[in-house]
Scaffold this motif. Structure first.
Motif, PDB file in Angstrom:
ATOM      1  N   ASP A 295       0.833  -1.210   0.000  1.00 54.96           N
ATOM      2  CA  ASP A 295       0.000   0.000   0.000  1.00 54.96           C
ATOM      3  C   ASP A 295       0.859   1.248   0.000  1.00 54.96           C
ATOM      4  O   ASP A 295       0.610   2.187  -0.744  1.00 54.96           O
ATOM      5  N   GLU A 301      -2.794  -2.319  -5.575  1.00 54.48           N
ATOM      6  CA  GLU A 301      -3.860  -2.624  -6.536  1.00 54.48           C
ATOM      7  C   GLU A 301      -3.350  -3.478  -7.705  1.00 54.48           C
ATOM      8  O   GLU A 301      -4.144  -4.123  -8.380  1.00 54.48           O
ATOM      9  N   ARG A 357      -4.868  -5.016  -2.790  1.00 53.25           N
ATOM     10  CA  ARG A 357      -5.970  -4.105  -2.481  1.00 53.25           C
ATOM     11  C   ARG A 357      -6.903  -4.075  -3.678  1.00 53.25           C
ATOM     12  O   ARG A 357      -6.486  -3.679  -4.768  1.00 53.25           O
ATOM     13  N   PRO A 358      -8.142  -4.489  -3.484  1.00 56.25           N
ATOM     14  CA  PRO A 358      -9.086  -4.436  -4.600  1.00 56.25           C
ATOM     15  C   PRO A 358      -9.266  -2.995  -5.060  1.00 56.25           C
ATOM     16  O   PRO A 358      -9.401  -2.101  -4.224  1.00 56.25           O
ATOM     17  N   ALA A 359      -9.218  -2.801  -6.350  1.00 54.21           N
ATOM     18  CA  ALA A 359      -9.406  -1.451  -6.881  1.00 54.21           C
ATOM     19  C   ALA A 359     -10.885  -1.104  -6.878  1.00 54.21           C
ATOM     20  O   ALA A 359     -11.741  -1.979  -6.880  1.00 54.21           O
ATOM     21  N   ARG A 360     -11.167   0.169  -6.839  1.00 56.30           N
ATOM     22  CA  ARG A 360     -12.533   0.629  -7.089  1.00 56.30           C
ATOM     23  C   ARG A 360     -12.585   1.073  -8.536  1.00 56.30           C
ATOM     24  O   ARG A 360     -11.653   1.668  -9.046  1.00 56.30           O
TER      25      ARG A 360
ATOM     26  N   TRP B 212      -6.080  10.311  -1.928  1.00 58.58           N
ATOM     27  CA  TRP B 212      -6.731   9.053  -1.583  1.00 58.58           C
ATOM     28  C   TRP B 212      -8.195   9.010  -2.010  1.00 58.58           C
ATOM     29  O   TRP B 212      -8.814   7.931  -1.968  1.00 58.58           O
ATOM     30  N   GLY B 214     -11.695   8.547  -3.476  1.00 58.52           N
ATOM     31  CA  GLY B 214     -12.251   7.602  -4.452  1.00 58.52           C
ATOM     32  C   GLY B 214     -11.606   6.241  -4.407  1.00 58.52           C
ATOM     33  O   GLY B 214     -12.040   5.319  -5.097  1.00 58.52           O
ATOM     34  N   ARG B 215     -10.590   6.077  -3.588  1.00 57.58           N
ATOM     35  CA  ARG B 215      -9.907   4.786  -3.557  1.00 57.58           C
ATOM     36  C   ARG B 215     -10.510   3.864  -2.511  1.00 57.58           C
ATOM     37  O   ARG B 215     -11.334   4.253  -1.686  1.00 57.58           O
ATOM     38  N   ASN B 216     -10.064   2.643  -2.569  1.00 57.86           N
ATOM     39  CA  ASN B 216     -10.648   1.597  -1.730  1.00 57.86           C
ATOM     40  C   ASN B 216      -9.823   1.452  -0.457  1.00 57.86           C
ATOM     41  O   ASN B 216      -9.201   0.434  -0.220  1.00 57.86           O
ATOM     42  N   ILE B 217      -9.826   2.507   0.348  1.00 59.43           N
ATOM     43  CA  ILE B 217      -8.960   2.502   1.519  1.00 59.43           C
ATOM     44  C   ILE B 217      -9.661   3.284   2.628  1.00 59.43           C
ATOM     45  O   ILE B 217     -10.567   4.076   2.349  1.00 59.43           O
ATOM     46  N   ILE B 225      -0.156   5.369   6.281  1.00 62.88           N
ATOM     47  CA  ILE B 225       0.796   5.465   5.172  1.00 62.88           C
ATOM     48  C   ILE B 225       1.441   6.853   5.152  1.00 62.88           C
ATOM     49  O   ILE B 225       2.661   6.988   5.026  1.00 62.88           O
TER      50      ILE B 225
END
Lengths: 524, 524
Positions: A295, A301, A357-360, B212, B214-217, B225
């Protein structure tokens, strides 16, 4: 068209104009690949259930990072390796079945066979030198595809003093801590990772980690740091990477990994159980650190992680929870038996496949190889299958480079919800008495071959000349031998198994008295 | 010798020859400092017990990284903050008591007071603008000592539009995500960390994390991070660092942090409980990642970590486990009550102090400030104490720079097993009705002051004009008010509390009708 002219034609086509598929491949970055291989981790030694229901083992162990992978990726509940270590690792690196590659038992020194001799049988002339250069390997193939190939941890490919003892001879660009031996002298840096503290053979001393000696750190932690440093460098250099992080954990010796053992002791676990569980937790922390690093580097991703083990947990009998003094400190139940056995407790391993990490949204890399988060897949797969699968991800059709190749590309199984069945059945071949002192007393550890086809598993034991047949769909614990009640099915499957063994070039156990092969005798 | 000539004499001595102490200080590298501050984390919301025995809460929550700190460092079981957030954070940054700094309630906009008005009382003219430049702060002092001072996460020091809203105005070199608001719009990057998804006030939108969006976090992951990247740069530049990683977690809104909520749901937790526990696990993973990064950078042995919370867990009553629908999703029991209350559930916070990795052998940094691994300390301490303690570690005597200073250097308590008692009692001052809708109905949330001296705690509630007295050594849950049976002791302690409040310049609640101060009336 025969193979060679077909390749030539393809090459000529490329000279004329890049094919659309090639164009797309160039546009899409290649995913990084991580194989996170745990040693001797039993099917139930995680807080993630591999069984179709949770069991007390899943509540006993704490593996929040593995839970993360399970939720974001897919879980393979019927993923198999070999019954012991070197065969699994050789199959993983070559895509070849153990019956073919002949590294059927664990290796240490050339010519040394840890197997017992019993009931008039001994091992065949198997490859005690282990895996050696000359065969296309997963890291070598990935390196050709532009990957930096990083080996960290336990190698256990080639025997002592052979070229294959060094992972760099087998396609890895870098090697940290890998050599001929399959276990660590110690997990503790203040023991210099050496067996000296237990008056053990110094062959078990973990090499190449001198910078950590004397410090207050464990092997699992040191390897994690070493791995992440190398990944960081690969990313800085703009190179895709293949990280093969093969922990020595959770193999013996059982050493406390503070602070996690205390909680298990306090809740009634015996000492070995508590230590073992603490090693599992340290392993989980390592996985968390790797995922964090991916990450932090911004590559999660586009990094695929395969989490698996090399054989079943080290115990001889499926068991209940924490019985003091039984000597069974890992947990394969409801599977039967453990490491070294013909039964599923010996070969079925916890396995997860996930994008780190699965992407959106529409990520090109993940869209090209989509995983449905949280999905569970019950189709049987074998450790031979990872080479073609990972090669696929790297843009390479392994069948064009590996001949023979026994594994199958699992891409359709993993990425498409439609049913997919492995084109060939799973075959195991262990023509040895396991080396554990009880192996001649407990049924299942004598020389055997086995095959799983669909729901059925057929097993042949060479010493007794017997066949067993189980329906794993209704009898996961292999308690109800159908050999007597389903003779036709048994004969069909046994015949197929023997045909496959012969085709693979399997080496059969030898009769001590004569040196003759003890071939399987088909049931009536 | 008076103070000024003594300092002058010392300066002259330095001109002649460096003092031996100075020489030694130059030879020993200054430790890096990490304050890992969790928001609204209750005393029992960890798998590490803060109570003298394990409770079911400790088995409910899973925080293996916190367990690591507890085993390698010391645990403070009677560590206190203020009952709400901004007062605690202002005390942490200034070493001053809330009764003195007047940021007695949480801040948002200048002039805005979230307190209720009830029973004829209202808040005094407290510092609604929050902490502002002009007072020596912990990061400013550390910066003078050569530290890079890094703020990541929730600031909540100064109100909107004031200079103090930006941590960089308060001594931090860098600020990530800190601003005036004390909670996040969302923990989810796919909501852009904004309150828009819940039609909330956009003032809660977390700033500065656009990369960050819109991301899957989650926010907790992104902050981790960001923090580790900055630590990495400081180490690369050879500069000691002070990382103030103040997670927004585990403050509301309760949002699921996959995958960890599922396990709690499956084991019978209600939905809010499951979400909350998943946020605790995400926080623990963050701690693990920070510890890993310190290890990877090779600075763990020379980095001190203080793990704490800013107030008690958010619940109004000490409670049993997972009662559905009660609205109590954190766990201070056996302490009484929760965030905002005068009772220990409002102010006692889980606290650990540890070297990120204990050194083996004679490490000069750790030897100069030794911590006995696994030690538990029951002596009461207050959040005011961290400034002088951390300044000590940085080689600075805070009493020479901070005048007034209410906190005490905890070095003798933490590093020496000999008994040490805080030179002054702990004082709390909250001249407000808490803002929660039930605060006027549930006893404990009305304007109050309190003092802990040794085993005793005296509490005064301004609205009812009553005094309460508890013996925490025998009555941790504050169930047995000794005010009636120990009148002499009560009067002695009450008198001392009022004297201290007056000396601190405490602002008392105001009578709505007249605007007059409602001073505490001593018991007969």
């Amino acid at each position: 068209m025969p193979a060679a002219p077909r390749r030539l034609a393809a090459a000529l086509l490329l000279l004329v104009a890049p094919a659309p598929a090639q164009e797309q491949q160039a546009a899409t970055p290649r995913p990084n690949l991580v194989v996170f291989l745990v040693d001797d981790l039993g099917w139930q030694d995680l807080s993630v259930p591999m069984h179709r229901e949770r069991t007390p083992f899943n509540d006993h162990f704490r593996t929040p990072s593995v839970e993360r992978l399970a939720a974001t990726g897919v879980r393979l509940t019927a993923s198999y390796a070999c019954a012991v270590c070197s065969p699994s690792r050789t199959s993983l690196l070559t895509g070849r079945n153990a019956a073919r590659h002949h590294v059927t038992q664990w290796t240490l020194r050339p010519g040394q066979d840890p197997s017992q001799r019993a009931r008039g049988l001994r091992s065949p002339d198997w490859s005690t030198e282990g895996l050696q250069p000359g065969i296309p390997t997963l890291p070598a193939l990935l390196r050709e595809q532009g990957y930096r190939t990083i080996h960290v941890g336990k190698a256990h490919f080639g025997a002592l003093g052979t070229p294959g003892a060094d992972p760099r001879a087998l396609g890895f660009d870098e090697n940290v801590a890998g050599h001929a031996a399959g276990g660590p002298g110690s997990y503790l840096a203040w023991h210099d990772f050496s067996a000296a503290w237990r008056n053990g053979d110094r062959i078990w001393d973990v090499p190449g980690l001198e910078r950590w000696h004397g410090r207050n750190i464990t092997l699992t932690e040191a390897l994690t740091i070493e791995a992440c440093e190398r990944v960081r460098r690969a990313v800085a250099d703009g190179q895709p990477f293949f990280l093969y992080l093969a922990h020595y954990a959770v193999h013996a010796p059982l050493e406390e990994h503070a602070p996690w053992a205390a909680r298990y002791r306090e809740s009634g676990s015996d000492e070995r159980e508590a230590r073992y569980a603490s090693m599992v937790e340290a392993m989980d922390q390592s996985l968390g650190a790797v995922l964090f690093t991916l990450d932090e580097l911004g590559v999660a991703e586009h990094t695929l992680v395969v989490f698996t083990s090399d054989n079943g947990g080290l115990c001889f009998n499926a068991r209940g929870r924490t019985p003091a003094g039984t000597g069974d400190y890992t947990h394969n139940a409801p599977l039967r038996s453990g490491k070294g056995s013909a039964y599923d407790g010996g070969t079925r391993v916890p396995t997860l496949v996930a994008w780190a990490r699965p992407a959106r949204g529409d990520d090109p890399v993940q869209s090209a190889w989509p995983l449905q988060p949280g999905r569970t897949i019950d189709e049987p797969v074998l450790i031979d299958d990872w080479l073609p699968t990972l090669c696929h991800l790297a843009g390479l059709d392994a069948t064009t480079r590996c001949d023979p190749l026994d594994g199958h590309d699992l891409t359709p199984l993993l990425t498409d919800p439609a049913p997919w069945h492995r084109p060939t059945p799973l075959v195991w071949h262990f023509p040895h008495f396991h080396n554990h002192s009880d192996a001649t007393l407990v049924h299942g550890y004598s020389p055997h071959s086995a095959m799983r086809k669909g729901r059925y598993k057929v097993v042949h034991f060479y010493d007794r000349g017997i066949w067993e047949l189980y329906d794993l769909a209704t009898d996961l614990a292999e308690q109800h031998d159908l050999a007597a009640t389903e003779p036709a099915l048994l004969r069909t499957l046994a015949t197929e198994l023997v045909d496959r063994l012969d085709a693979l070039g399997a080496q059969y156990p030898l009769v001590e008295a004569t040196g003759a092969e003890r071939r399987p005798v088909l049931p009536d």
